[in-house]
Scaffold this motif. Structure first.
Motif, short mmCIF file in Angstrom:
data_model
loop_
_atom_site.label_atom_id
_atom_site.label_comp_id
_atom_site.label_asym_id
_atom_site.label_seq_id
_atom_site.Cartn_x
_atom_site.Cartn_y
_atom_site.Cartn_z
N PHE A 95 -83.52 21.29 56.93
CA PHE A 95 -84.34 21.36 58.13
C PHE A 95 -84.33 22.77 58.72
CE2 PHE A 95 -84.75 20.56 62.81
CZ PHE A 95 -86.10 20.21 62.78
N GLN A 96 -85.54 23.29 59.05
CA GLN A 96 -85.73 24.61 59.65
C GLN A 96 -85.19 25.74 58.77
OE1 GLN A 96 -84.09 24.19 63.68
NE2 GLN A 96 -86.13 23.73 64.44
N GLN A 97 -85.21 25.53 57.47
CA GLN A 97 -84.71 26.55 56.55
C GLN A 97 -85.47 27.86 56.68
OE1 GLN A 97 -85.90 26.22 52.47
NE2 GLN A 97 -83.91 26.89 51.70
N GLN A 98 -86.80 27.80 56.74
CA GLN A 98 -87.60 29.02 56.80
C GLN A 98 -87.31 29.83 58.06
OE1 GLN A 98 -90.05 30.31 54.36
NE2 GLN A 98 -88.54 29.03 53.32
N GLU A 128 -78.48 29.90 52.11
CA GLU A 128 -79.57 29.20 52.81
C GLU A 128 -80.76 28.98 51.88
OE1 GLU A 128 -81.14 27.17 55.99
OE2 GLU A 128 -79.15 28.09 55.87
N ASN A 129 -81.09 29.97 51.07
CA ASN A 129 -82.23 29.88 50.18
C ASN A 129 -82.00 28.88 49.05
OD1 ASN A 129 -84.90 30.92 49.50
ND2 ASN A 129 -83.93 31.84 47.71
N ALA A 130 -80.74 28.67 48.68
CA ALA A 130 -80.41 27.77 47.57
C ALA A 130 -80.32 26.32 47.99
CB ALA A 130 -79.09 28.20 46.93
N ARG A 135 -96.13 23.19 49.99
CA ARG A 135 -94.68 23.05 50.03
C ARG A 135 -94.13 22.83 51.44
NH1 ARG A 135 -90.48 27.13 46.87
NH2 ARG A 135 -88.60 25.92 47.24
N TYR A 136 -94.73 23.50 52.44
CA TYR A 136 -94.12 23.51 53.76
C TYR A 136 -94.96 22.84 54.85
CZ TYR A 136 -91.01 26.91 51.58
OH TYR A 136 -90.12 27.54 50.75
N THR A 137 -96.16 22.33 54.52
CA THR A 137 -96.98 21.67 55.53
C THR A 137 -97.49 20.34 54.98
OG1 THR A 137 -99.22 22.45 54.92
CG2 THR A 137 -97.82 23.97 56.16
#
Length: 282
Positions: A136-139, A130-132, A235-237
């Motif tokens: 969508f919705q990875q975090q 998952e980290n690699a 990165r995420y927002t």
């Protein structure tokens, strides 16, 4: 001795090493280490014990620890600090505090249920995949996997005999860093005088404690922590620089840009563009 800090709620790392001796060091955060393959020796607080594949180790803040690798080893590191724990439900935090307070801080695998070893391995391998592959919705998926690993670890720790240890320095470090994490958005509360007042000590003691137990000056730690928060937002927002400036208490966008470039070598806008391109490349 090297002191390692964590400037974000959690961090994942996959490391494969061959015949390498990892120097003993101290962390200011919690760390779980899962051995995917390999053999060697774990060292923690002057104790040593062999390790092998499918072993899970729990390392507490301020524990002195390291690994001696004798055959090629793949380690998976899950690191998290108090700010990550505080995002969880209150009942969950209280349960973890009870469990962690009973941990004996000795070397060795914390998995006492044999069946849990295969389960932890499957979760670790899922985390690596998952980290690699950003998607969508990875975090959210990563956090769920992390929480499941922590819960499985906690139920195994309950099977271990409790041991009373002197954790005064560890507790003080956690409390001090927790105060900074909670008040990172209010510069006035991060002055050494205010922190000293909060903990009923002198400003000089705060400065000395930070250098010895955190490995940085108070100001350097605060700046590095803010830089990591900026990276996360970029990165995420979709937050704009001016919004981040206001949120983190910078004087203006020029101040933020100069500081970010000093630590990362590129401007915030260049960093965001690079992260966006990396995201769309998968």
């Amino acid at each position: 001795m090297e002191i390692r800090n964590l400037y974000q709620p959690f961090e994942l790392e996959l490391l494969k090493i061959d015949n390498y001796e990892n120097r003993e060091h101290r962390n200011t955060f919690f760390e779980m280490v899962f051995v995917l393959e390999g053999e060697g020796t774990q060292m923690i607080n002057n104790h040593k014990l062999p390790y092998a594949s499918n072993k899970l180790f729990l390392i507490f803040p301020q524990d002195i620890h390291g690994f001696e690798v004798t055959t090629t080893t793949s380690f998976f590191f899950l690191r998290f600090n108090d700010s990550y724990l505080k995002t969880q439900p209150k009942e969950w935090i209280q349960k973890l505090e009870l469990i962690f307070n009973n941990h004996n801080h000795l070397p060795g695998c914390i998995l006492k249920n044999v069946s849990d070893k295969a389960l932890i391995r499957a979760l670790v391998e899922a985390l690596i995949r998952e980290n690699a592959n950003p998607q969508f919705q990875q975090q959210e998926v990563i956090k769920q996997l992390i929480n499941t690993i922590i819960i499985i670890a906690s139920r195994n720790i309950l099977l271990m005999p409790p041991t009373v240890t002197d954790k005064s320095k560890t507790d003080y470090s956690i409390q001090l860093l927790s105060y900074i994490h909670q008040n990172i958005y209010d510069p006035a509360l991060l002055k050494s005088e205010r922190i000293a007042e909060r903990f009923n000590v002198s400003p000089k003691y705060i400065s000395t404690f930070f250098k010895i137990h955190i490995g940085q000056t108070l100001q350097d730690y605060i700046i590095t922590y803010k830089i990591k928060l900026i990276e996360t937002r970029l990165r995420y927002t979709d937050m704009q620089i001016n919004e981040i400036v206001y949120e983190l208490g910078f004087s203006d966008s020029s101040h933020l840009n100069r500081l970010f470039k000093k630590y990362n070598g590129i401007s915030p806008s260049e960093y965001k563009k690079m992260m966006d391109e990396k995201q769309t490349s998968f």
